[in-house]
Design a protein around this motif. Structure first.
Motif, short mmCIF file in Angstrom:
data_model
loop_
_atom_site.label_atom_id
_atom_site.label_comp_id
_atom_site.label_asym_id
_atom_site.label_seq_id
_atom_site.Cartn_x
_atom_site.Cartn_y
_atom_site.Cartn_z
N PRO A 1 12.55 -6.74 27.33
CA PRO A 1 12.99 -7.64 26.25
C PRO A 1 14.17 -8.52 26.64
CG PRO A 1 12.65 -5.42 25.40
CD PRO A 1 12.52 -5.33 26.88
N GLU A 2 14.94 -8.08 27.64
CA GLU A 2 16.11 -8.88 28.03
C GLU A 2 15.72 -10.15 28.76
OE1 GLU A 2 19.28 -6.47 29.74
OE2 GLU A 2 18.59 -4.83 28.47
N LYS A 3 14.43 -10.28 29.09
CA LYS A 3 14.01 -11.51 29.76
C LYS A 3 13.37 -12.51 28.80
CE LYS A 3 13.36 -9.71 34.35
NZ LYS A 3 12.38 -8.82 34.94
N ALA A 4 13.29 -12.13 27.53
CA ALA A 4 12.61 -13.03 26.57
C ALA A 4 13.39 -14.32 26.37
CB ALA A 4 12.46 -12.31 25.23
N GLU A 5 12.66 -15.42 26.16
CA GLU A 5 13.30 -16.70 25.87
C GLU A 5 13.70 -16.81 24.41
OE1 GLU A 5 10.24 -19.13 28.78
OE2 GLU A 5 9.97 -19.14 26.62
N ARG A 6 12.94 -16.14 23.59
CA ARG A 6 13.16 -16.20 22.16
C ARG A 6 12.59 -14.95 21.51
NH1 ARG A 6 14.33 -21.40 20.00
NH2 ARG A 6 14.57 -22.49 21.96
N ALA A 7 13.07 -14.63 20.29
CA ALA A 7 12.47 -13.52 19.54
C ALA A 7 12.15 -14.00 18.13
CB ALA A 7 13.43 -12.35 19.50
N LEU A 8 10.92 -13.73 17.70
CA LEU A 8 10.52 -14.03 16.32
C LEU A 8 10.39 -12.69 15.60
CD1 LEU A 8 9.06 -16.26 18.31
CD2 LEU A 8 8.15 -17.01 16.16
N VAL A 9 11.23 -12.51 14.58
CA VAL A 9 11.35 -11.19 13.95
C VAL A 9 10.75 -11.21 12.55
CG1 VAL A 9 12.97 -9.37 13.32
CG2 VAL A 9 13.50 -10.91 15.24
N PHE A 10 9.70 -10.42 12.33
CA PHE A 10 9.08 -10.33 11.01
C PHE A 10 9.43 -8.95 10.47
CE2 PHE A 10 6.78 -13.22 13.61
CZ PHE A 10 6.50 -14.29 12.78
N ILE A 11 10.22 -8.91 9.42
CA ILE A 11 10.78 -7.62 9.01
C ILE A 11 10.54 -7.38 7.53
CG2 ILE A 11 13.09 -8.60 8.64
CD1 ILE A 11 14.15 -5.96 10.03
N ARG A 12 10.15 -6.14 7.20
CA ARG A 12 9.92 -5.79 5.79
C ARG A 12 10.88 -4.66 5.42
NH1 ARG A 12 3.60 -5.08 5.06
NH2 ARG A 12 3.91 -3.53 6.69
N GLY A 13 11.67 -4.86 4.39
CA GLY A 13 12.69 -3.89 4.00
C GLY A 13 13.91 -4.67 3.56
N PHE A 14 14.92 -3.97 3.06
CA PHE A 14 16.10 -4.68 2.55
C PHE A 14 17.21 -4.69 3.60
CE2 PHE A 14 13.66 -3.50 -1.12
CZ PHE A 14 13.67 -4.68 -1.84
N PHE A 15 17.27 -5.77 4.34
CA PHE A 15 18.28 -5.87 5.39
C PHE A 15 18.97 -7.23 5.32
CE2 PHE A 15 14.98 -3.06 7.26
CZ PHE A 15 15.76 -1.92 7.41
N GLU A 16 20.23 -7.25 5.72
CA GLU A 16 21.00 -8.49 5.79
C GLU A 16 20.54 -9.31 6.99
OE1 GLU A 16 23.70 -9.97 4.30
OE2 GLU A 16 23.35 -8.63 2.60
N LEU A 17 20.44 -10.62 6.78
CA LEU A 17 20.00 -11.51 7.85
C LEU A 17 20.90 -11.40 9.09
CD1 LEU A 17 17.84 -13.67 8.37
CD2 LEU A 17 19.48 -15.38 7.56
N THR A 18 22.22 -11.44 8.84
CA THR A 18 23.14 -11.41 9.99
C THR A 18 23.04 -10.09 10.73
OG1 THR A 18 24.81 -10.78 8.39
CG2 THR A 18 24.87 -13.06 9.17
N GLU A 19 22.81 -9.01 9.98
CA GLU A 19 22.69 -7.69 10.62
C GLU A 19 21.45 -7.62 11.50
OE1 GLU A 19 24.87 -5.02 10.32
OE2 GLU A 19 26.12 -6.62 9.50
N ILE A 20 20.36 -8.21 10.98
CA ILE A 20 19.10 -8.20 11.75
C ILE A 20 19.32 -8.95 13.06
CG2 ILE A 20 16.67 -8.91 11.80
CD1 ILE A 20 16.81 -8.93 8.68
N LYS A 21 19.91 -10.13 12.95
CA LYS A 21 20.12 -10.94 14.16
C LYS A 21 21.01 -10.19 15.16
CE LYS A 21 19.18 -15.61 12.79
NZ LYS A 21 19.51 -16.98 12.84
N LYS A 22 22.02 -9.54 14.63
CA LYS A 22 22.96 -8.85 15.52
C LYS A 22 22.22 -7.72 16.27
CE LYS A 22 27.41 -6.54 15.68
NZ LYS A 22 26.86 -5.51 16.53
N ALA A 23 21.40 -6.97 15.54
CA ALA A 23 20.69 -5.86 16.19
C ALA A 23 19.78 -6.38 17.30
CB ALA A 23 19.88 -5.08 15.14
N VAL A 24 19.12 -7.52 17.05
CA VAL A 24 18.21 -8.08 18.06
C VAL A 24 19.01 -8.69 19.21
CG1 VAL A 24 16.33 -9.72 18.48
CG2 VAL A 24 16.41 -8.47 16.33
N MET A 25 20.13 -9.33 18.88
CA MET A 25 20.99 -9.89 19.95
C MET A 25 21.49 -8.78 20.86
SD MET A 25 23.08 -12.57 17.59
CE MET A 25 24.50 -12.89 18.59
N ASP A 26 21.92 -7.66 20.26
CA ASP A 26 22.45 -6.55 21.06
C ASP A 26 21.42 -6.03 22.04
OD1 ASP A 26 24.81 -6.71 19.80
OD2 ASP A 26 24.55 -4.95 18.50
#
Ligand SMILES: Nc1nc2c(ncn2[C@@H]2O[C@H](COP(=O)(O)OP(=O)(O)OP(=O)(O)O)[C@@H](O)[C@H]2O)c(=O)[nH]1
Ligand SMILES: [Mg+2]
Length: 578
Positions: A395-420
């Protein structure tokens, strides 16, 4: 987005089934028109199959005959071709291809060759156009116009959102009416105007990579769609064939070759000419996790649900409409849709998208565990089925990530988890929040092109480079050891054998290209398939005199011609002639 899901070939038909199941129990007891069934994401679909026996032997009679208006339906790819078709007679006599072939024996080159001839042979074109009322191709036009198009918004002229004018004018120039011959087969479907909103705004092909039918039809049908609507979003989900023999005992090498030819062709068709993105799954990973094909197919459906969910998170913009999604896939960091559309037209190759899926009970609420369940823990390159990656990749070589998520999560938190986890910057992560069913939370992350940039990555078990290196090397070995099997397919005429020989074995042919691809993978170059290659294309063209000899029935002349070419090839290889 609301795709028309098109399952092609044996595996494609099985993979499609769960997507079309009726979710509304009440509807089952009424005699409702099948088209109105309630499916997840309101998707529609059709199964395209070339083997009549395969549709007849369905034990559960899940698919009915779409020509009789039954839904969910199958369509026999060559159903519009009569037994005594003059187009088919010409094709059989000159090339040895048969439009009414029952399956293609795990040979992707069969359909590849067949469709190229329709583009190149002027006599065949004339015959086809005359017999099939203006159709360019008796198979792909039939499948698109009779099978798929009526389920999409294009059937009524409802069009895509960008460059509508260009699209409409292209359409009026190119679109052809249904030939009378085929029109009379069709039972009118219940598709009146208020049903227009229920139609599909894009296509999603499902097929195994490693067969003949599924892998062979995606490109030609996409070309037929492109003639009607140049920017209609087309996606494909390809399942790479597992290791070992498959059920009718086709060797791994042969299936890998079919897969590699299909992948090569899908990934070297420039933007605007073929698909807009290839979602890749690995049958080997699924086989290790699930006991049988039916469980695997259930998993594929579950993994795609976050993408299909139409219930957007309250307040989130409606960003998952198919055309917008298409632009994100090609995204070249352009600022507005028109700029993006221009960027897309700049002869790019379609992206590979690796799906990573994970689900957990909703009381968990832990975003890190959800994202790690999908992408694996940081530093774990070689999980192969132990996490949610459905194809080997880093995953560290990906150019981009498209995240489709179901559940109650904050947008910034989702991005942070994927960025990490991926190391991507915030701007390279696109999040689509959906409501889900509140019993569980899940995520589908599509990683764009997660490979490249590192020398020797092909040696690390679990990278995308490693998996591709493996199937390409297997394919080359198969080509080298099976010349007889490849060229002596029972019906091929000498002319076709000659072209096939050039495609597979001549300098610059597919074997050479695949050797190059191995080198590119080893050196971390991206992309590793670089040049579109044709069987009957210009570079392989025989002279008129040679063609004449090949179509003549004089065996002696044919042998002399082949021997001369073989001698020339050897002399060239040794540098004696140039
Ligand atoms: N997911 C899934 N994969 C399958 C299934 N059946 C077969 N496969 C895989 O698909 C490969 C062959 O693809 P098929 O779909 O049967 O081939 P086809 O597209 O019908 O092509 P031909 O029969 O060669 O013309 C097999 O080798 C398996 O790896 C299935 O029900 N589900
Ligand atoms: Mg088949």
């Amino acid at each position: 987005m609301k795709p028309c899901i098109v399952g092609i070939g044996g595996a494609g038909g099985s993979m499609l089934k769960p997507f079309l199941q009726n979710l509304d129990l009440n509807l089952m007891i009424h005699d409702f028109a099948g088209n109105d069934r309630l499916t997840y994401g309101d998707v529609k679909g059709i199964w395209l199959e070339s083997q009549t026996a395969d549709v007849e032997k369905q034990k559960d009679h899940y698919y009915g005959n779409s020509i009789k208006g039954q839904y969910p339906g199958y369509l026999i790819c060559h159903g519009g071709v009569n037994e005594d078709s003059s187009t088919n007679t010409f094709l059989k006599n000159k090339y040895g291809f048969d439009l009414k072939a029952q399956g293609y024996d795990r040979r992707a080159e069969y359909l590849k060759g067949l469709f190229e001839i329709f583009e190149l042979d002027e006599n065949l074109k004339r015959l086809c156009s005359h017999e099939f009322g203006g159709y360019d191709n008796a198979l792909s036009d039939y499948m698109w116009k009779i099978g798929i198009r009526p389920l999409t918004i294009i059937s009524t002229g409802g069009s895509t959102s960008v460059k509508d004018e260009t699209v409409s004018s292209a359409k009026s120039k190119r679109s052809k009416p249904l030939p009378e011959l085929l029109r009379c087969f069709l039972k009118p479907r219940n598709l009146n105007s208020d049903q227009n909103t229920k139609r599909c705004d894009c296509i999603l092909f499902l097929a195994s990579l490693g067969g003949g039918t599924g892998t062979g039809f995606i490109n030609p049908i996409s070309s037929a769609v492109r003639l009607d609507e140049p920017i209609f979003p087309i996606f494909a989900l390809g399942m790479l064939t597992e290791k070992g023999e498959d059920s009718p005992q086709t060797s791994e090498g042969q299936r890998d070759l079919a897969a590699v030819i299909a992948l090569y062709d899908l990934l070297t068709k420039e933007s605007g000419k073929g698909i807009d993105g290839l979602i890749l799954m690995d049958g080997q990973i699924l086989k290790e996790r699930f006991e049988n094909y039916s469980a695997m197919d259930g998993m594929i459906y579950e993994a795609m649900k976050p993408l299909l969910d139409i219930r957007n998170y309250p307040g989130d913009e409606q960003q998952d409409e198919a055309q917008a999604f298409r632009r994100v896939l090609w995204d070249r960091d352009a600022k507005n849709p028109m700029e993006q559309e221009d960027a897309i037209q700049k002869r790019l190759f379609p992206p590979v998208l690796i799906p990573c899926y994970y689900t957990q009970p909703d009381w968990n609420g832990d975003l890190k565990s959800l994202v790690e369940g999908a992408l694996g823990k940081k530093g774990h390159v070689s999980s192969l089925g132990l996490d949610g990656r459905l194809f080997p990749c880093d995953p560290e070589k990906a150019e981009r990530a498209l995240v489709f998520i179901r559940g109650f999560f904050e947008l910034t938190e989702i991005k942070k988890a994927v960025m990490d986890r991926t190391g991507l910057s915030e701007g390279k992560i696109k999040v689509y929040r959906k409501l889900g069913d509140s019993r569980s939370e899940d995520v589908l992350i599509l990683l764009r092109n997660p490979y490249g940039g590192e020398i020797g990555a092909h040696k690390d078990k679990g990278t995308l480079e490693w998996r591709f290196h493996d199937i390409i090397a297997e394919s080359i070995e198969y080509i080298e050891k099976n010349e007889m099997n490849i060229l002596s397919y029972h019906s091929y005429k000498p002319l076709t054998k000659e072209y096939m020989w050039k495609y597979f074995y001549q300098s610059g042919g597919i074997k050479d290209q695949l050797y190059k691809s191995l080198k590119y993978l080893e050196s971390g170059r991206k992309p590793f398939f670089c040049r579109e290659l044709r069987i009957f294309g210009e570079s392989a063209k025989l002279s008129q005199a040679e063609e004449q000899i090949m179509v003549s029935t004089n065996l002696e002349e044919q042998i002399t011609c082949i021997s001369r070419r073989e001698a020339e090839r050897l002399l060239m290889e040794k540098g004696i002639i140039h």
